[in-house]
Design a protein around this motif. Sequence first.
Motif, short mmCIF file in Angstrom:
data_model
loop_
_atom_site.label_atom_id
_atom_site.label_comp_id
_atom_site.label_asym_id
_atom_site.label_seq_id
_atom_site.Cartn_x
_atom_site.Cartn_y
_atom_site.Cartn_z
N ARG A 205 0.80 -0.87 0.18
CA ARG A 205 0.07 -0.12 -0.01
C ARG A 205 1.03 0.88 -0.25
NH1 ARG A 205 -5.44 -0.77 2.06
NH2 ARG A 205 -5.41 1.57 2.97
N GLU A 206 2.05 1.10 0.55
CA GLU A 206 2.92 2.58 1.31
C GLU A 206 3.39 3.15 -0.59
OE1 GLU A 206 4.19 5.68 2.23
OE2 GLU A 206 2.51 4.69 3.08
N VAL A 207 3.66 1.54 -1.45
CA VAL A 207 4.67 2.62 -2.67
C VAL A 207 3.37 2.43 -3.22
CG1 VAL A 207 5.86 0.87 -4.37
CG2 VAL A 207 5.90 0.06 -1.91
N LEU A 208 2.14 2.33 -3.34
CA LEU A 208 1.16 3.12 -4.09
C LEU A 208 0.82 3.81 -4.08
CD1 LEU A 208 -1.06 -0.02 -4.63
CD2 LEU A 208 0.63 0.90 -6.79
N ARG A 209 0.76 4.18 -2.83
CA ARG A 209 0.18 5.23 -2.18
C ARG A 209 1.33 6.34 -2.61
NH1 ARG A 209 -0.85 3.44 3.19
NH2 ARG A 209 -3.18 3.68 3.26
N ARG A 210 3.18 6.18 -2.35
CA ARG A 210 4.01 7.32 -3.37
C ARG A 210 3.86 7.44 -4.66
NH1 ARG A 210 8.33 8.37 0.28
NH2 ARG A 210 8.02 6.81 2.20
N SER A 211 3.23 7.28 -5.29
CA SER A 211 2.86 6.54 -6.39
C SER A 211 1.60 7.84 -6.91
CB SER A 211 3.00 5.33 -7.65
OG SER A 211 1.14 4.61 -7.57
N GLY A 212 0.66 8.39 -6.01
CA GLY A 212 0.15 9.08 -6.35
C GLY A 212 -1.33 8.29 -6.63
N VAL A 213 -1.67 6.56 -6.78
CA VAL A 213 -2.53 5.90 -7.27
C VAL A 213 -3.88 6.51 -6.33
CG1 VAL A 213 -2.41 4.19 -5.43
CG2 VAL A 213 -3.18 4.15 -7.67
N ALA A 214 -4.26 7.55 -5.57
CA ALA A 214 -5.54 7.56 -5.04
C ALA A 214 -5.97 7.95 -5.90
CB ALA A 214 -5.16 8.12 -3.43
N THR A 215 -5.19 9.70 -7.00
CA THR A 215 -5.52 10.24 -7.36
C THR A 215 -5.63 9.84 -8.61
OG1 THR A 215 -3.59 11.59 -7.42
CG2 THR A 215 -5.08 12.07 -5.90
N ALA A 216 -5.36 9.26 -9.20
CA ALA A 216 -5.26 8.34 -10.73
C ALA A 216 -6.24 8.37 -11.31
CB ALA A 216 -4.07 7.54 -10.95
N ASP A 217 -6.59 8.68 -12.64
CA ASP A 217 -8.02 8.16 -13.01
C ASP A 217 -7.34 6.55 -13.82
OD1 ASP A 217 -8.16 10.90 -12.98
OD2 ASP A 217 -7.54 11.41 -15.18
N GLN A 218 -6.10 6.16 -13.97
CA GLN A 218 -6.43 5.33 -14.98
C GLN A 218 -5.05 4.35 -14.10
OE1 GLN A 218 -5.95 5.08 -18.68
NE2 GLN A 218 -7.88 5.69 -19.31
#
Length: 376
Positions: A205-218
């Motif tokens: 989860r932390e890695v995906l948070r760093r990628s900004g996945v929460a605001t990603a469109d795709q």
Amino acid sequence: MQEPTEQQDAGRAPFSSVSDVGAMRRGRVSLPERTRSPVWALTRRLLLALAILVGTVLLVYLDRDGYSDNADGSVDFLDSIYYTTVTLSTTGYGDIAPVTPTARMVNAFVVTPARIAFLVLLIGTTLEVLASQGREALRISRWRKHMGHHVVVVGYGTKGRSAVDTLVSNGVERESFVIVDPSSVALADAHADGLAVVTGDATRREVLRRSGVATADQVIITTGRDDSNVLAALTVRQLNPDAYIIASVTEQENAPLMRQSGANSVITSSDAVGRLLGLSSLSPTLGSVMEDLLTYGDGLEVAERELLVGEVGAQPQSLPDQVIAVVRDEKVFRYFDPTVTQLARGDRLVVVRPAKEKPWAARPGTHNEDFASDED
């Protein structure tokens, strides 16, 4: 689930050092660097420092008669090296000293500037390392501030790179991509392509948070293992319920599980390749056409565009484009389906057209017409 393959796996790739594992767990963000190689900069500084050291040694040795050694009175080559090193490092034990006016003038106007230059090189290297770290932190901070509505690509192997290339060719900016992959090879490849990278395990989860996945469109998930893809899709869906997730699976039997994990679209690579191989075996020309449709940039392209005002009420078969499907109310209908015998406002067309034409644009010659969207 299938057994692990030798393909690149953005979920659980091997690491060569403890620092790599730590980076993976933290999900380190790194942006593509556009400056000269740090190895070259460090080598250049070392060569300059060595040149100052050698030059000063020769200068002292050539004027050795102007120096006095408290040990034996004379200065040889080894004494010149010793005097130079303690002088340039500002240690200055005082056991060797210039005694003639010429030697003192050389020390004042040549050796002292050389000492300052030598120290500047050493201190400057340290300061530059600290400054570069500060600049990198500032760049990442600015990147995070402007990040949003972007595309996260999990896995930068062959499939991930092809997906990015296709989107870039269709007008998506490279700044809109964030790559998530633990591999140093993928990091180098993505940076060479001008893409931001989060180094880490995409199932965390932390890695995906760093990628900004929460605001990603795709989010495009393309690792080489179906189990990693499923877990990554579950984690993405938890962090972003609204993201459109496109995921690949190697085996068809894992496609339903991937959809249950939250993927909106699932591509089965083994079935697609097998079907293409079968078609090529039955008809080499048909196989060539299918490969042409799957290859971006030359020949034919499959594209989606909006309906034009002048095309409202027309039959799909009557349009200049070769229409193969109609999207109405987010449902896909084949061009011969009675439901779409007459095109209506809000329809979108899936067409086959020459690759030289922009896939998202209207047909050449009709660019001045309005789109027949629901808002009109």
